[in-house]
Design an enzyme around this catalytic site. Structure first.
Site, PDB file in Angstrom:
ATOM      1  N   GLY A  12       0.827  -1.213   0.000  1.00 17.19           N
ATOM      2  CA  GLY A  12       0.000   0.000   0.000  1.00 17.19           C
ATOM      3  C   GLY A  12       0.859   1.260   0.000  1.00 17.19           C
ATOM      4  N   ASP A  14       1.351   3.667   2.369  1.00 18.82           N
ATOM      5  CA  ASP A  14       2.204   3.891   3.540  1.00 18.82           C
ATOM      6  C   ASP A  14       3.266   2.800   3.661  1.00 18.82           C
ATOM      7  N   MET A  60      -4.184 -11.145   6.352  1.00 20.06           N
ATOM      8  CA  MET A  60      -4.648 -10.714   7.673  1.00 20.06           C
ATOM      9  C   MET A  60      -5.788 -11.594   8.182  1.00 20.06           C
ATOM     10  N   LEU A  81      -0.158  -2.010   8.994  1.00 20.24           N
ATOM     11  CA  LEU A  81      -0.755  -1.044   8.062  1.00 20.24           C
ATOM     12  C   LEU A  81      -1.814  -1.674   7.167  1.00 20.24           C
ATOM     13  N   GLN A  84      -8.613  -2.933   4.776  1.00 18.12           N
ATOM     14  CA  GLN A  84      -9.573  -2.496   3.754  1.00 18.12           C
ATOM     15  C   GLN A  84      -9.740  -1.026   4.116  1.00 18.12           C
ATOM     16  N   SER A  85      -9.036  -0.157   3.405  1.00 17.83           N
ATOM     17  CA  SER A  85      -8.866   1.222   3.887  1.00 17.83           C
ATOM     18  C   SER A  85      -9.794   2.218   3.203  1.00 17.83           C
ATOM     19  N   THR A 126      -6.990   5.901  12.905  1.00 18.94           N
ATOM     20  CA  THR A 126      -7.414   6.911  11.928  1.00 18.94           C
ATOM     21  C   THR A 126      -8.308   7.999  12.512  1.00 18.94           C
ATOM     22  N   GLU A 128     -10.821   9.002  11.131  1.00 18.71           N
ATOM     23  CA  GLU A 128     -12.215   8.601  10.870  1.00 18.71           C
ATOM     24  C   GLU A 128     -12.923   8.213  12.170  1.00 18.71           C
ATOM     25  N   TYR A 151     -16.031   1.187   8.283  1.00 17.75           N
ATOM     26  CA  TYR A 151     -14.567   1.279   8.338  1.00 17.75           C
ATOM     27  C   TYR A 151     -14.122   1.867   9.675  1.00 17.75           C
ATOM     28  N   LYS A 155     -11.938   0.155  12.724  1.00 19.11           N
ATOM     29  CA  LYS A 155     -10.654   0.723  13.160  1.00 19.11           C
ATOM     30  C   LYS A 155     -10.692   1.114  14.639  1.00 19.11           C
TER      31      LYS A 155
HETATM   32  P1  NAP Z   1      -3.698   1.321   1.243  1.00 17.88           P
HETATM   33  O1  NAP Z   1      -2.844   2.001   0.225  1.00 17.88           O
HETATM   34  O2  NAP Z   1      -5.117   1.027   0.925  1.00 17.88           O
HETATM   35  O3  NAP Z   1      -2.958  -0.055   1.614  1.00 17.88           O
HETATM   36  C1  NAP Z   1      -3.622  -1.072   2.326  1.00 17.88           C
HETATM   37  C2  NAP Z   1      -2.722  -2.305   2.337  1.00 17.88           C
HETATM   38  O4  NAP Z   1      -3.405  -3.356   3.056  1.00 17.88           O
HETATM   39  C3  NAP Z   1      -2.386  -2.867   0.943  1.00 17.88           C
HETATM   40  O5  NAP Z   1      -1.060  -3.312   0.960  1.00 17.88           O
HETATM   41  C4  NAP Z   1      -3.339  -4.068   0.846  1.00 17.88           C
HETATM   42  O6  NAP Z   1      -2.888  -5.072  -0.021  1.00 17.88           O
HETATM   43  C5  NAP Z   1      -3.285  -4.551   2.286  1.00 17.88           C
HETATM   44  N1  NAP Z   1      -4.359  -5.496   2.602  1.00 17.88           N
HETATM   45  C6  NAP Z   1      -5.695  -5.313   2.442  1.00 17.88           C
HETATM   46  N2  NAP Z   1      -6.357  -6.426   2.835  1.00 17.88           N
HETATM   47  C7  NAP Z   1      -5.415  -7.330   3.225  1.00 17.88           C
HETATM   48  C8  NAP Z   1      -5.474  -8.660   3.715  1.00 17.88           C
HETATM   49  N3  NAP Z   1      -6.631  -9.310   3.882  1.00 17.88           N
HETATM   50  N4  NAP Z   1      -4.299  -9.269   4.037  1.00 17.88           N
HETATM   51  C9  NAP Z   1      -3.121  -8.649   3.856  1.00 17.88           C
HETATM   52  N5  NAP Z   1      -3.000  -7.390   3.379  1.00 17.88           N
HETATM   53  C10 NAP Z   1      -4.137  -6.734   3.076  1.00 17.88           C
HETATM   54  O7  NAP Z   1      -3.691   2.130   2.623  1.00 17.88           O
HETATM   55  P2  NAP Z   1      -2.689   3.280   3.131  1.00 17.88           P
HETATM   56  O8  NAP Z   1      -3.203   4.592   2.689  1.00 17.88           O
HETATM   57  O9  NAP Z   1      -1.290   2.882   2.856  1.00 17.88           O
HETATM   58  O10 NAP Z   1      -2.972   3.227   4.696  1.00 17.88           O
HETATM   59  C11 NAP Z   1      -2.211   2.373   5.549  1.00 17.88           C
HETATM   60  C12 NAP Z   1      -3.002   2.127   6.824  1.00 17.88           C
HETATM   61  O11 NAP Z   1      -3.234   3.364   7.492  1.00 17.88           O
HETATM   62  C13 NAP Z   1      -4.371   1.495   6.644  1.00 17.88           C
HETATM   63  O12 NAP Z   1      -4.597   0.641   7.728  1.00 17.88           O
HETATM   64  C14 NAP Z   1      -5.331   2.670   6.692  1.00 17.88           C
HETATM   65  O13 NAP Z   1      -6.609   2.245   7.119  1.00 17.88           O
HETATM   66  C15 NAP Z   1      -4.628   3.549   7.709  1.00 17.88           C
HETATM   67  N6  NAP Z   1      -4.843   4.983   7.582  1.00 17.88           N
HETATM   68  C16 NAP Z   1      -4.617   5.597   6.385  1.00 17.88           C
HETATM   69  C17 NAP Z   1      -4.762   6.964   6.296  1.00 17.88           C
HETATM   70  C18 NAP Z   1      -4.501   7.688   4.986  1.00 17.88           C
HETATM   71  O14 NAP Z   1      -4.954   8.830   4.872  1.00 17.88           O
HETATM   72  N7  NAP Z   1      -3.772   7.085   4.055  1.00 17.88           N
HETATM   73  C19 NAP Z   1      -5.141   7.708   7.428  1.00 17.88           C
HETATM   74  C20 NAP Z   1      -5.342   7.044   8.612  1.00 17.88           C
HETATM   75  C21 NAP Z   1      -5.177   5.685   8.698  1.00 17.88           C
HETATM   76  P3  NAP Z   1      -3.206  -5.039  -1.615  1.00 17.88           P
HETATM   77  O15 NAP Z   1      -2.142  -4.164  -2.201  1.00 17.88           O
HETATM   78  O16 NAP Z   1      -3.086  -6.456  -1.993  1.00 17.88           O
HETATM   79  O17 NAP Z   1      -4.583  -4.460  -1.771  1.00 17.88           O
HETATM   80  N1  GDD Z   2     -13.166   8.751  -2.602  1.00 26.24           N
HETATM   81  C1  GDD Z   2     -13.943   9.771  -3.012  1.00 26.24           C
HETATM   82  N2  GDD Z   2     -14.379   9.811  -4.289  1.00 26.24           N
HETATM   83  N3  GDD Z   2     -14.235  10.722  -2.118  1.00 26.24           N
HETATM   84  C2  GDD Z   2     -14.990  11.773  -2.546  1.00 26.24           C
HETATM   85  C3  GDD Z   2     -15.449  11.880  -3.859  1.00 26.24           C
HETATM   86  C4  GDD Z   2     -15.147  10.840  -4.777  1.00 26.24           C
HETATM   87  O1  GDD Z   2     -15.535  10.862  -5.941  1.00 26.24           O
HETATM   88  N4  GDD Z   2     -16.129  13.043  -3.961  1.00 26.24           N
HETATM   89  C5  GDD Z   2     -16.113  13.629  -2.778  1.00 26.24           C
HETATM   90  N5  GDD Z   2     -15.417  12.866  -1.896  1.00 26.24           N
HETATM   91  C6  GDD Z   2     -15.230  13.167  -0.472  1.00 26.24           C
HETATM   92  C7  GDD Z   2     -15.627  12.004   0.444  1.00 26.24           C
HETATM   93  O2  GDD Z   2     -17.057  11.976   0.591  1.00 26.24           O
HETATM   94  C8  GDD Z   2     -14.885  12.400   1.711  1.00 26.24           C
HETATM   95  O3  GDD Z   2     -15.636  13.340   2.449  1.00 26.24           O
HETATM   96  C9  GDD Z   2     -13.619  13.076   1.188  1.00 26.24           C
HETATM   97  O4  GDD Z   2     -13.848  13.365  -0.209  1.00 26.24           O
HETATM   98  C10 GDD Z   2     -12.362  12.237   1.319  1.00 26.24           C
HETATM   99  O5  GDD Z   2     -12.634  10.941   0.798  1.00 26.24           O
HETATM  100  P1  GDD Z   2     -11.449   9.862   0.598  1.00 26.24           P
HETATM  101  O6  GDD Z   2     -10.369  10.459  -0.201  1.00 26.24           O
HETATM  102  O7  GDD Z   2     -12.086   8.620   0.092  1.00 26.24           O
HETATM  103  O8  GDD Z   2     -10.852   9.689   2.062  1.00 26.24           O
HETATM  104  P2  GDD Z   2     -11.555   9.466   3.477  1.00 26.24           P
HETATM  105  O9  GDD Z   2     -11.396  10.735   4.262  1.00 26.24           O
HETATM  106  O10 GDD Z   2     -12.915   8.915   3.347  1.00 26.24           O
HETATM  107  O11 GDD Z   2     -10.647   8.318   4.108  1.00 26.24           O
HETATM  108  C11 GDD Z   2      -9.215   8.376   4.045  1.00 26.24           C
HETATM  109  O12 GDD Z   2      -8.731   9.024   5.200  1.00 26.24           O
HETATM  110  C12 GDD Z   2      -8.991   8.356   6.442  1.00 26.24           C
HETATM  111  C13 GDD Z   2      -8.395   9.228   7.554  1.00 26.24           C
HETATM  112  O13 GDD Z   2      -9.268  10.265   7.886  1.00 26.24           O
HETATM  113  C14 GDD Z   2      -8.711   6.942   3.937  1.00 26.24           C
HETATM  114  O14 GDD Z   2      -7.332   6.957   3.685  1.00 26.24           O
HETATM  115  C15 GDD Z   2      -8.948   6.165   5.220  1.00 26.24           C
HETATM  116  O15 GDD Z   2      -8.300   4.898   5.132  1.00 26.24           O
HETATM  117  C16 GDD Z   2      -8.358   6.978   6.379  1.00 26.24           C
HETATM  118  O16 GDD Z   2      -8.544   6.299   7.598  1.00 26.24           O
END
Ligand code: NAP
Ligand code: GDD
Length: 334
Positions: A12, A14, A60, A81, A84-85, A126, A128, A151, A155
């Site tokens: 992923g 991160d 997982m 990390l 299902q994010s 998160t 969220e 989600y 979490k």
């Molecule tokens: P991401 O790009 O969606 O990566 C998720 C990873 O989890 C991918 O490597 C995915 O594998 C793996 N995965 C999913 N289901 C799995 C399973 N059953 N077994 C093993 N691996 C599995 O997410 P990210 O943005 O890097 O975020 C990393 C973590 O931080 C997540 O837990 C997310 O919920 C959390 N988080 C993210 C944010 C953000 O803004 N990015 C903020 C707060 C928290 P595949 O490549 O095979 O799909």
């Molecule tokens: N994805 C998406 N697609 N979001 C949209 C769209 C669209 O077409 N249009 C508007 N949005 C709005 C969503 O409704 C949400 O309010 C905002 O854009 C951000 O959506 P995402 O980029 O999907 O991120 P998220 O905030 O729901 O979740 C991400 O951040 C979380 C931390 O606060 C993910 O990375 C989560 O895994 C993470 O925990």
């Protein structure tokens, strides 16, 4: 002796940046990747580190494979990390989301407790989890939690299991409550990357619009490369604790559109954006922004990349990708 780190979700966004950081710090990096018919290593390849990461196959949802890997690697640090994010998908797949995000975390915590209780554990929690607590803005470690999506609920449970294993069994387990963080390696379905990819396609004449949902939602968007440093810092402290990681500034989806389209010289994006109810959520988080003063004081962590720099970096990366796909001179298409 070489320091070993085990990262779930290594494929992923991160996972890729964290692998890069740990390799630079001299760690041996072991990454959990689930089996799929087509390998998904593009991020590690883009960073040029795929051949330096030990890819370990497992899932997982499979406690047995996780236990066997933890037992054989016996890492100094585990970064959980994997998830299902995608919040949007969690209403359609609440069970899978819970199995991976909550039970998966529990399988991993149990494996650490059983086979290497001295291992330091990082949980990817998160913002969220706060839900719509913008009356308590900005959110910090003491803000009440009120999750609004499957989600977020999954979490939240994983967060409390992490705290509970620290308090009950003395594990060095930390939970990082990270606000949204983005990068050129962000998944294409998240709004930021969907916009920067769409802008690049429009610039090169491959698409004529981007379809989006709620444009008024506000998020605290930081750069993923900055945020993985905070994960590592949490595991280097004398005591395990939980920390909010954020920039403290939020922007709306409209602001993101302004900045992304401006990066390709388009000042009025309205003709290129359509709203589609398909992308609206059953329950929306209107506004998130965090206060990371605890991390700044105790970890010495600070975000470096600004919102404007982040958007520009993402647009430029997508322009390069799309240019390779179809090298039409940009000037003839504007
Ligand atoms: P991401 O790009 O969606 O990566 C998720 C990873 O989890 C991918 O490597 C995915 O594998 C793996 N995965 C999913 N289901 C799995 C399973 N059953 N077994 C093993 N691996 C599995 O997410 P990210 O943005 O890097 O975020 C990393 C973590 O931080 C997540 O837990 C997310 O919920 C959390 N988080 C993210 C944010 C953000 O803004 N990015 C903020 C707060 C928290 P595949 O490549 O095979 O799909
Ligand atoms: N994805 C998406 N697609 N979001 C949209 C769209 C669209 O077409 N249009 C508007 N949005 C709005 C969503 O409704 C949400 O309010 C905002 O854009 C951000 O959506 P995402 O980029 O999907 O991120 P998220 O905030 O729901 O979740 C991400 O951040 C979380 C931390 O606060 C993910 O990375 C989560 O895994 C993470 O925990």
């Amino acid at each position: 002796m070489t320091k070993k780190a085990f990262i779930t979700g290594v494929t992923g966004q991160d996972g890729a940046y964290l692998s890069q950081l740990l390799l630079e710090k001299g760690y041996e990096v072991y990454g959990l990747a689930r089996r799929s018919s087509t390998p998904n290593y593009w991020r590690l390849e883009e960073l040029g580190i795929l051949d330096q990461v030990h890819i370990m196959e497992g899932d997982m949802n499979d406690a047995h494979s996780l236990g066997a890997l933890i037992k054989s690697v016996k890492p100094l640090e585990v970064y959980n990390l994997a998830a299902q994010s995608f919040v949007g998908a969690s209403w359609q797949q609440p069970m899978l989301t819970t199995e991976v995000n909550t039970l998966g975390t529990l399988h991993l915590l149990n494996a650490v407790k059983l086979y290497c209780p001295e291992t330091r554990f990082y949980q990817a929690s998160t913002s969220e989890m706060y839900g719509n607590s913008h009356f308590d803005s900005p959110q910090d470690e003491l803000t009440p939690l009120h999750p609004k999506s499957p989600y977020a609920i999954s979490k939240l449970a994983a967060h409390w299991f992490t705290v509970n294993y620290r308090e009950s069994f003395g594990l060095f387990a930390c939970s990082g409550i990270l606000f949204n963080h983005e990068s050129p390696l962000r998944g294409i379905e998240f709004v930021t990357r969907k916009i920067t990819d769409g802008v690049a396609r429009i610039k090169f004449g491959l698409n004529d619009h981007i379809a989006l949902g709620n444009l008024d939602a506000k998020r605290d968007w930081g750069f993923a490369g900055d945020y993985v440093k905070a994960m590592w810092l949490m595991l280097q402290q004398d005591n395990a604790d939980d920390y909010v990681i954020s920039t403290g500034v939020n922007h709306s989806v409209r602001d993101f559109l302004d900045t992304a389209f401006a990066a390709v010289g388009i000042s009025n994006w309205e003709p290129y954006v359509r709203q589609d109810s398909k992308f609206m959520r059953p329950s929306e988080l209107n506004e998130l922004f965090g206060k990371s003063s605890k991390a700044q004081e105790k970890l010495g962590w600070k975000p470096k990349v600004s919102f404007e720099e982040l958007v520009k970096m993402m647009v430029e990366a997508d322009l390069k990708r799309i240019e390779k796909l179809k090298p039409i001179p940009a000037i003839s298409r504007t």
